[in-house]
Write a protein that holds these residues in place. Structure first.
Motif, PDB file in Angstrom:
ATOM      1  N   TYR A  83       0.866  -1.205   0.000  1.00  0.00           N
ATOM      2  CA  TYR A  83       0.000   0.000   0.000  1.00  0.00           C
ATOM      3  C   TYR A  83       0.894   1.243   0.000  1.00  0.00           C
ATOM      4  O   TYR A  83       0.956   1.990   0.965  1.00  0.00           O
ATOM      5  N   SER A  84       1.630   1.390  -1.088  1.00  0.00           N
ATOM      6  CA  SER A  84       2.651   2.441  -1.059  1.00  0.00           C
ATOM      7  C   SER A  84       2.320   3.631  -1.947  1.00  0.00           C
ATOM      8  O   SER A  84       3.125   4.530  -2.088  1.00  0.00           O
ATOM      9  N   PHE A  85       1.145   3.647  -2.568  1.00  0.00           N
ATOM     10  CA  PHE A  85       0.808   4.776  -3.430  1.00  0.00           C
ATOM     11  C   PHE A  85      -0.319   5.611  -2.840  1.00  0.00           C
ATOM     12  O   PHE A  85      -1.414   5.111  -2.587  1.00  0.00           O
ATOM     13  N   GLY A  86      -0.010   6.884  -2.616  1.00  0.00           N
ATOM     14  CA  GLY A  86      -0.982   7.775  -1.976  1.00  0.00           C
ATOM     15  C   GLY A  86      -1.636   8.693  -2.994  1.00  0.00           C
ATOM     16  O   GLY A  86      -1.011   9.111  -3.976  1.00  0.00           O
ATOM     17  N   VAL A  87      -2.909   9.010  -2.751  1.00  0.00           N
ATOM     18  CA  VAL A  87      -3.633   9.893  -3.685  1.00  0.00           C
ATOM     19  C   VAL A  87      -3.320  11.362  -3.385  1.00  0.00           C
ATOM     20  O   VAL A  87      -3.061  11.732  -2.239  1.00  0.00           O
ATOM     21  N   ILE A  88      -3.366  12.178  -4.431  1.00  0.00           N
ATOM     22  CA  ILE A  88      -3.034  13.601  -4.254  1.00  0.00           C
ATOM     23  C   ILE A  88      -4.221  14.503  -4.616  1.00  0.00           C
ATOM     24  O   ILE A  88      -4.049  15.689  -4.863  1.00  0.00           O
ATOM     25  N   LEU A  89      -5.403  13.917  -4.646  1.00  0.00           N
ATOM     26  CA  LEU A  89      -6.634  14.628  -5.011  1.00  0.00           C
ATOM     27  C   LEU A  89      -6.526  15.250  -6.407  1.00  0.00           C
ATOM     28  O   LEU A  89      -6.695  16.455  -6.584  1.00  0.00           O
ATOM     29  N   ASN A  90      -6.215  14.397  -7.356  1.00  0.00           N
ATOM     30  CA  ASN A  90      -6.231  14.788  -8.762  1.00  0.00           C
ATOM     31  C   ASN A  90      -6.750  13.562  -9.508  1.00  0.00           C
ATOM     32  O   ASN A  90      -6.041  12.572  -9.660  1.00  0.00           O
TER      33      ASN A  90
END
Ligand code: UTP
Length: 408
Positions: free
Chosen positions: A305-312
Motif C-alpha cells: 500500500y505504497s501509493f498515496g492519492v493527491i486529489l487529482n
C-alpha cells in the motif's frame, strides 16, 4: 417557506431551538432564517450518535499502480491519445475551492494566498498557469469549472475578475457553488451563529458533481461535448491539470477514473492510499491504515500500500451520472464552531465544540467499477499547501517551486 413549514421541518429533525429568537427578529431577518431552514438538509445531524459505524471499511487488498517506468515507455502513445482528447474539447477541469482552508489560518479563500517572495504569486495563479501550459501545448482552450461555497463565492469570483483571470479566457471559466451543511454540537443539535442564522460549513468536496447538476453546469458539459472531468484540489501548486499523458493512459486503459498517486515517503505518511475494498477500487485514509496494512508486502516483496492519492482524479463523465444518486458515506469531523452562547452572544471557541458533516470525493472512487492509479513524480507534481509552516506548508511548497524553476 413559511413559518409553519419551517417549524414542521425543524420539529421533524429535533431542531426547534433554531426558532428561539424568531419573535425578536425584523421581518427581513425572519425571512432569511426561514429561507436557510428551507435550503438546509438536517437529516444527517442524527448520524453523529453512531458516527463510528458510518465509515466502516470492507476487506482491503492491494491495487497495483501504473508506475513511472511503464508511463515513460508508453509516453508517446498516451500523449497522442490525450492531446487528441484535449484538442477535441473532451476534457474539462474542475477546481475544488469550496474548502475553508482553516489550517492555513486566513479568512480569505485559500487560492488568493500569495506564496511569492519577490513578486506576487497567488495559489490560483499557479493553478491557472499550470493549466495554460496544456492550453498552449494542445492549442485549444479547456473549460475550467470552479467550485466555491457560500463562504467564499463572492471573494473568489471578485478576485479572478480583478486579476483578469490570470490570462485565462473568462468564457472558459464557470463558477458554481457547493451546498452547505449545518454544524452541530456533540448531540447533533445545530448551532446558531446569529439569531437569524444557523452555523454552517461547506459539505465536503464529495458533492461537487451533484452541485454541478443543481447549477445546470452539467448541461454546459453536454453542450461542450466534455467526456472527462479532471478534478483537483486548490492547494497543490505544482500539479499538472488536464495532463495529456494522464488523460491518454486513463482512456487507453478504459478506466472509469484515473487517480494520480505518489509513492509514499514513509509507511505512516498522512496520505490516503489506493487499494481494493471488497474487490472494488477504494482509498484508505491514513488514519484508517492499520499497522498490518502499513507493513504488508505484495508478491514482489514491495510495500503493498505504497501509493498515496493527491486529489487529482480524471472521471469519466458518464460514469459520474450513473452514480450521482448514490449516497456517499458521511464523515463527521470535530471542529471549532462559532456559535451563540446562552445569552445569545457570539463566541469563537478555542477548542472543538461540535461536528461538521462532510462527503468526500475519494468515496466516489469506490462507486466506480475501474480505477487506474497513475504514478507521478512527487517532487515534480506534489506541493500541497495545508499549513503555514512545516509539512505540506507554504514553506515546503516554496522550496518545491524553486526546485522546479518557478520564480517566486
Ligand atoms: P481540505 O481537506 O484540505 O480542506 O480540502 P479545507 O477545508 O480546504 O482545509 P482545512 O482542513 O480547513 O485546513 C481539500 C480540497 O477540497 C476542497 C478544498 O478547497 C481543497 O481543494 N474542499 C474541501 C471543497 O471544495 N469543499 C469542502 O467542503 C471541503
Amino acid at each position: 417557506m413559511n413559518y409553519q413549514q419551517a417549524y414542521d421541518k425543524l420539529e421533524k429533525n429535533g431542531q426547534l431551538h433554531v426558532l428561539k429568537y424568531y419573535e425578536e427578529l425584523k421581518p427581513e431577518e425572519k425571512e432569511a432564517l426561514l429561507s436557510q431552514v428551507e435550503r438546509l438538509d438536517f437529516s444527517m445531524t442524527s448520524s453523529c450518535k453512531h458516527k463510528e459505524e458510518l465509515t466502516q471499511k470492507g476487506k482491503i487488498t492491494p491495487l497495483s499502480a501504473m508506475q513511472l517506468g511503464e508511463i515513460k515507455r508508453r509516453k508517446d502513445e498516451f500523449m497522442s491519445v490525450g492531446l487528441e482528447a484535449v484538442r477535441a474539447g473532451k476534457v474539462g477541469a474542475v477546481l475544488l475551492a469550496g474548502g475553508m482552508g482553516t489550517r492555513l489560518g486566513s479568512d480569505a479563500p485559500k487560492g488568493v494566498y500569495n506564496i511569492g517572495l519577490t513578486k506576487e504569486v497567488f495559489i490560483f495563479q499557479r493553478l491557472i498557469e499550470n493549466l495554460l501550459d496544456v492550453v498552449r501545448q494542445a492549442d485549444a482552450w479547456i473549460h475550467l469549472f470552479v467550485m466555491t461555497s457560500d463562504k467564499n463565492h463572492e471573494a473568489t469570483t471578485a478576485f479572478f475578475k480583478e486579476k483578469n483571470y490570470f490570462g485565462y479566457r473568462p468564457e472558459y471559466i464557470t463558477f458554481f457553488m457547493q451546498e452547505m451543511a449545518p454544524a452541530t454540537d456533540y448531540e447533533g443539535k445545530v448551532y446558531l451563529e446569529a439569531k437569524d442564522r444557523i452555523s454552517t460549513s461547506p459539505n465536503g468536496n464529495g458533492g461537487w458533481f451533484s452541485s454541478m447538476m443543481k447549477w445546470g453546469v452539467v448541461d454546459k458539459i453536454h453542450e461542450a461535448g466534455i467526456e472527462w472531468l479532471n478534478v483537483f484540489a486548490v492547494d497543490n501548486v505544482l500539479q499538472r491539470i488536464a495532463d495529456p499523458c494522464f488523460v491518454g493512459a486513463t482512456i487507453l486503459t478504459d478506466s472509469d477514473v484515473g487517480a494520480k498517486v505518489v509513492r509514499k515517503n514513509a509507511p505512516d505518511e498522512r496520505i490516503g492510499v489506493m487499494c481494493l475494498e471488497d474487490g472494488r477500487p477504494s482509498i484508505v485514509e491514513y488514519y484508517e491504515l492499520t499497522e498490518e496494512l502499513m507493513n504488508a508486502k505484495d508478491e514482489n516483496g514491495d510495500p503493498a500500500y505504497s501509493f498515496g492519492v493527491i486529489l487529482n482524479y480524471l472521471f469519466r463523465e458518464k460514469a459520474l451520472e450513473e452514480i450521482v444518486a448514490k449516497k456517499l458515506p458521511l464523515h463527521i469531523v470535530e471542529k471549532k464552531i462559532p456559535c451563540l452562547d446562552e445569552k445569545g452572544e457570539l463566541i469563537k471557541p478555542e477548542e472543538p465544540n461540535g461536528y461538521k458533516y462532510e462527503q468526500l470525493v475519494l468515496d466516489m472512487i469506490h462507486e466506480l467499477d475501474s480505477c487506474l492509479p497513475y504514478e507521478v513524480e512527487r517532487n515534480y507534481e506534489f506541493a500541497p499547501i495545508k499549513n503555514r509552516t512545516g509539512i505540506d506548508s507554504v514553506e515546503s511548497a516554496r522550496e518545491l517551486c524553486k526546485e522546479n524553476g518557478i520564480e517566486l
